[in-house]
Design a protein around this motif. Structure first.
Motif, PDB file in Angstrom:
ATOM      1  N   ARG A 246       0.825  -1.204   0.000  1.00 59.71           N
ATOM      2  CA  ARG A 246       0.000   0.000   0.000  1.00 59.71           C
ATOM      3  C   ARG A 246       0.869   1.267   0.000  1.00 59.71           C
ATOM      4  NH1 ARG A 246      -4.108   0.221   4.762  1.00 59.71           N
ATOM      5  NH2 ARG A 246      -2.129   0.281   5.879  1.00 59.71           N
ATOM      6  N   GLY A 247       0.561   2.187  -0.934  1.00 58.39           N
ATOM      7  CA  GLY A 247       1.285   3.450  -1.034  1.00 58.39           C
ATOM      8  C   GLY A 247       2.488   3.404  -1.939  1.00 58.39           C
ATOM      9  N   GLN A 248       2.824   2.227  -2.496  1.00 54.63           N
ATOM     10  CA  GLN A 248       3.979   2.099  -3.377  1.00 54.63           C
ATOM     11  C   GLN A 248       3.526   2.030  -4.831  1.00 54.63           C
ATOM     12  OE1 GLN A 248       6.604  -1.035  -2.140  1.00 54.63           O
ATOM     13  NE2 GLN A 248       6.735  -0.287  -0.024  1.00 54.63           N
ATOM     14  N   ALA A 249       4.416   2.488  -5.735  1.00 51.83           N
ATOM     15  CA  ALA A 249       4.066   2.631  -7.152  1.00 51.83           C
ATOM     16  C   ALA A 249       3.867   1.275  -7.805  1.00 51.83           C
ATOM     17  CB  ALA A 249       5.155   3.397  -7.883  1.00 51.83           C
TER      18      ALA A 249
ATOM     19  N   TYR B 264       6.790  -2.191  -9.518  1.00 48.65           N
ATOM     20  CA  TYR B 264       6.792  -3.650  -9.390  1.00 48.65           C
ATOM     21  C   TYR B 264       6.585  -4.326 -10.738  1.00 48.65           C
ATOM     22  CZ  TYR B 264       6.934  -3.472  -4.333  1.00 48.65           C
ATOM     23  OH  TYR B 264       7.353  -3.275  -3.041  1.00 48.65           O
ATOM     24  N   ASN B 265       5.758  -3.734 -11.578  1.00 49.48           N
ATOM     25  CA  ASN B 265       5.488  -4.346 -12.881  1.00 49.48           C
ATOM     26  C   ASN B 265       6.644  -4.154 -13.855  1.00 49.48           C
ATOM     27  OD1 ASN B 265       3.004  -5.138 -11.938  1.00 49.48           O
ATOM     28  ND2 ASN B 265       1.917  -3.374 -12.813  1.00 49.48           N
ATOM     29  N   SER B 266       7.321  -3.003 -13.771  1.00 44.57           N
ATOM     30  CA  SER B 266       8.425  -2.718 -14.689  1.00 44.57           C
ATOM     31  C   SER B 266       9.456  -1.857 -13.960  1.00 44.57           C
ATOM     32  CB  SER B 266       7.898  -1.998 -15.936  1.00 44.57           C
ATOM     33  OG  SER B 266       8.934  -1.747 -16.844  1.00 44.57           O
ATOM     34  N   PRO B 267      10.312  -2.486 -13.160  1.00 46.70           N
ATOM     35  CA  PRO B 267      11.269  -1.737 -12.330  1.00 46.70           C
ATOM     36  C   PRO B 267      12.214  -0.841 -13.130  1.00 46.70           C
ATOM     37  CG  PRO B 267      11.166  -4.031 -11.648  1.00 46.70           C
ATOM     38  CD  PRO B 267      10.404  -3.929 -12.928  1.00 46.70           C
ATOM     39  N   VAL B 268      12.725  -1.327 -14.272  1.00 50.71           N
ATOM     40  CA  VAL B 268      13.674  -0.545 -15.064  1.00 50.71           C
ATOM     41  C   VAL B 268      12.994   0.699 -15.634  1.00 50.71           C
ATOM     42  CG1 VAL B 268      15.198  -0.562 -17.069  1.00 50.71           C
ATOM     43  CG2 VAL B 268      15.035  -2.594 -15.609  1.00 50.71           C
ATOM     44  N   THR B 269      11.779   0.507 -16.166  1.00 47.04           N
ATOM     45  CA  THR B 269      11.025   1.652 -16.713  1.00 47.04           C
ATOM     46  C   THR B 269      10.762   2.685 -15.629  1.00 47.04           C
ATOM     47  OG1 THR B 269       9.952   0.192 -18.313  1.00 47.04           O
ATOM     48  CG2 THR B 269       8.936   2.335 -17.949  1.00 47.04           C
ATOM     49  N   PHE B 270      10.375   2.202 -14.450  1.00 50.18           N
ATOM     50  CA  PHE B 270      10.100   3.113 -13.334  1.00 50.18           C
ATOM     51  C   PHE B 270      11.351   3.878 -12.927  1.00 50.18           C
ATOM     52  CE2 PHE B 270       9.897   3.951  -8.734  1.00 50.18           C
ATOM     53  CZ  PHE B 270       8.761   4.739  -8.677  1.00 50.18           C
TER      54      PHE B 270
ATOM     55  N   TYR C 298       9.874  16.579  -2.295  1.00 53.39           N
ATOM     56  CA  TYR C 298       9.781  15.770  -3.519  1.00 53.39           C
ATOM     57  C   TYR C 298      10.606  14.492  -3.359  1.00 53.39           C
ATOM     58  CZ  TYR C 298      10.767  14.267  -8.326  1.00 53.39           C
ATOM     59  OH  TYR C 298      10.904  13.522  -9.473  1.00 53.39           O
ATOM     60  N   GLY C 299      11.849  14.624  -2.854  1.00 54.38           N
ATOM     61  CA  GLY C 299      12.711  13.455  -2.661  1.00 54.38           C
ATOM     62  C   GLY C 299      12.112  12.449  -1.709  1.00 54.38           C
ATOM     63  N   ILE C 300      11.535  12.939  -0.594  1.00 48.63           N
ATOM     64  CA  ILE C 300      10.916  12.030   0.384  1.00 48.63           C
ATOM     65  C   ILE C 300       9.741  11.294  -0.245  1.00 48.63           C
ATOM     66  CG2 ILE C 300       9.608  11.957   2.536  1.00 48.63           C
ATOM     67  CD1 ILE C 300      11.335  14.325   3.499  1.00 48.63           C
ATOM     68  N   ALA C 301       8.941  12.035  -1.047  1.00 47.08           N
ATOM     69  CA  ALA C 301       7.751  11.431  -1.647  1.00 47.08           C
ATOM     70  C   ALA C 301       8.109  10.340  -2.645  1.00 47.08           C
ATOM     71  CB  ALA C 301       6.914  12.524  -2.334  1.00 47.08           C
ATOM     72  N   VAL C 302       9.103  10.605  -3.538  1.00 46.77           N
ATOM     73  CA  VAL C 302       9.434   9.608  -4.564  1.00 46.77           C
ATOM     74  C   VAL C 302      10.121   8.394  -3.940  1.00 46.77           C
ATOM     75  CG1 VAL C 302       9.549  11.303  -6.436  1.00 46.77           C
ATOM     76  CG2 VAL C 302      11.626  10.754  -5.164  1.00 46.77           C
ATOM     77  N   VAL C 303      10.868   8.595  -2.868  1.00 49.64           N
ATOM     78  CA  VAL C 303      11.490   7.453  -2.177  1.00 49.64           C
ATOM     79  C   VAL C 303      10.414   6.623  -1.491  1.00 49.64           C
ATOM     80  CG1 VAL C 303      12.989   6.799  -0.258  1.00 49.64           C
ATOM     81  CG2 VAL C 303      13.752   8.541  -1.895  1.00 49.64           C
ATOM     82  N   THR C 304       9.410   7.286  -0.941  1.00 42.16           N
ATOM     83  CA  THR C 304       8.344   6.580  -0.223  1.00 42.16           C
ATOM     84  C   THR C 304       7.538   5.682  -1.142  1.00 42.16           C
ATOM     85  OG1 THR C 304       8.162   8.410   1.351  1.00 42.16           O
ATOM     86  CG2 THR C 304       6.288   6.905   1.200  1.00 42.16           C
TER      87      THR C 304
ATOM     88  N   ARG D 261      13.294  -2.532  -3.447  1.00 41.04           N
ATOM     89  CA  ARG D 261      14.542  -2.851  -4.132  1.00 41.04           C
ATOM     90  C   ARG D 261      15.098  -1.677  -4.931  1.00 41.04           C
ATOM     91  NH1 ARG D 261      12.071  -7.018  -8.689  1.00 41.04           N
ATOM     92  NH2 ARG D 261      10.118  -5.892  -9.033  1.00 41.04           N
ATOM     93  N   LEU D 262      14.265  -0.597  -5.122  1.00 39.77           N
ATOM     94  CA  LEU D 262      14.720   0.574  -5.875  1.00 39.77           C
ATOM     95  C   LEU D 262      14.948   1.800  -4.987  1.00 39.77           C
ATOM     96  CD1 LEU D 262      12.363   0.369  -9.000  1.00 39.77           C
ATOM     97  CD2 LEU D 262      14.720  -0.460  -8.804  1.00 39.77           C
ATOM     98  N   LYS D 263      14.597   1.693  -3.721  1.00 40.29           N
ATOM     99  CA  LYS D 263      14.681   2.864  -2.845  1.00 40.29           C
ATOM    100  C   LYS D 263      16.101   3.430  -2.773  1.00 40.29           C
ATOM    101  CE  LYS D 263      10.799   1.862   0.289  1.00 40.29           C
ATOM    102  NZ  LYS D 263       9.974   3.026  -0.081  1.00 40.29           N
TER     103      LYS D 263
END
Length: 433
Positions: A327-330, A334-340, A382-388, A393-395
């Motif tokens: 919950r709360g994660q993009a 998960y579906n396309s880690p490299v694209t994300f 912005y940095g906190i939001a995108v990390v959250t 595995r991408l954090k």
């Protein structure tokens, strides 16, 4: 003036006037002897039409009287746009619009200064010759309308002059300036286009290269007093109409040259008004576009980019999981880690560069330190939001480049700009060889 009569004029009370005349039939005659201002002056300021009609019926000569400020009722009604009173005064005497007041200014002059288009039309219908009247400074109504930036008034006057086949557009004031001189000095592109591009004065033979008492043409005035807004378009319009500087005029001002200039003007006006290459027409040009306008445009674009990238960083395509352990994660993460990862990288670059541009463009602004704090905190959130919202595995990767980006923007931008400059120079040198 009798206090009771003054009150009646100020309120426009016709019944009170009748009562005063009944009590004292000579009250209006007394005003004419003892006061510099009459009831018609007061009614004209207030716009009391019925009261003005009644005064004119009893004392029509009041219409030509000037008060202590050198103004007639017609001057006052014209300046205050009381058209009905203007009409009533013109019925008494059509030449009232030519009555000279302070500094020999007529009611038409006052209407032109204030831009009272409807009043101007009434006066021109009643007395067309009034358009030629000049003040003590040699100014026509056209001079005053241009000087006070009343374009609609200028338009009406120019159209009327064109219909009358009069050459009033070339009249000069006490300094030898025509209306084209004044329009060039005040950077009034609309007026210059009206005079030279729209065919309004084709029958008037506008003297584009008239010289004032300082020995300057309209083009000279444009070049001597440059403005931050840029004068390139106005200069092109003037030159298309055959305008030259006074310095160059000694060899060109012959009848044959003037005829050639007018022919060239008619051929090039349409191309000036409708450019064929829209990219060349609208792109930034040094000397035409001012740095302040460029800065304002860049600032608007930077803010738009910062807004768009901030919003899409917090709400990536596909959205976020709404329940479960994720919950709360993009979802994209998960579906396309490299694209994300690439998506967040380029979006963060755009966001960082836009904030950097805002910082540069607002340097030396008032409260610049406070603005820097605002942009810095916005980047942190912005940095906190995108990390959250990033998957676990991408954090680490996202945390690293969102932390490093702010310090890398300036050196990377400078390096890329220097590389482009070197490549361009080397290409130029190879082309010359």
């Amino acid at each position: 003036m009798d206090r009771r009569l003054l009150e009646a004029a100020q309120t426009g009370n016709v019944q009170h006037l009748h009562q005063l005349l009944k009590e004292s039939p000579h009250i209006l005659h007394s005003v004419a002897l003892a006061s510099a201002e009459n009831p018609l002056h007061v009614a004209s300021i207030g716009g009391h039409v019925e009261f003005a009609k009644e005064i004119l019926r009893w004392k029509p000569e009041f219409a030509r009287e000037l008060n202590q400020d050198g103004l007639s009722p017609m001057h006052m009604a014209s300046a205050n746009r009381h058209v009905e009173i203007v009409r009533e005064l013109l019925r008494v005497d059509g030449n009232l619009c030519r009555l000279e007041g302070r500094e020999k200014k007529t009611p038409l002059h006052y209407a032109a200064v204030k831009g009272r288009v409807d009043v101007i039309a009434e006066m021109l219908l009643a007395c067309p010759e009034c358009v030629e009247d000049v003040s003590v400074h040699g100014e026509t109504a056209l001079h005053l309308a241009v000087k006070h930036s009343q374009f609609e008034a200028v338009k009406v006057l120019v159209e009327w002059v064109g219909e009358m086949k009069k050459n009033t557009v070339n009249f000069k004031d006490e300094q030898g300036n025509t209306i084209l001189h004044i329009a060039a000095w005040k950077k009034q592109r609309q007026v210059i286009e009206l005079l030279l591009c729209n065919g309004a004065t084709t029958s008037l033979a506008m003297e584009v290269n008239a010289i004032n008492h300082s020995g300057l043409t309209a083009l000279d005035l444009l070049m001597i007093f440059p403005s931050e807004a840029g004068d390139r378009e106005i200069q092109e319009i003037l030159r298309a109409a055959g305008a030259i500087s006074a310095r160059d005029g000694h060899n060109l001002l012959t009848p044959a040259a003037s005829s050639l200039n007018r022919t060239a003007a008619s051929r090039t006006r349409s191309s000036l008004m409708q450019p064929k290459n829209m990219v060349e027409y609208f792109k930034f040009k040094k000397g035409r576009d001012s740095p302040s306008h460029a800065r304002d445009s860049l600032l608007v674009i930077s803010v738009l980019v910062a807004t768009a990238t901030y919003q899409v960083g917090l709400s990536p395509p596909g959205g976020v999981w709404v329940d479960g352990d994720l919950r709360g994660q993009a979802i994209m993460g998960y579906n396309s880690p490299v694209t994300f990862l690439f998506f967040m990288l380029f979006n963060s670059v755009g966001f960082s560069v836009s904030l950097f541009m805002i910082k540069i463009l607002t340097a030396n602004f008032p409260m610049h330190f406070e603005l820097q704090i605002s942009t810095a905190t916005m980047f942190v959130t912005y940095g906190i939001a995108v990390v959250t919202i990033a998957p676990n595995r991408l954090k680490l990767y996202i945390t690293i480049f969102t932390s490093v980006l702010p310090s890398m923007v300036w050196p990377v931008a400078r390096g890329v700009r220097h590389l482009i400059w070197k490549l361009r120079n080397s290409y130029r040198l190879s082309s010359e060889c």
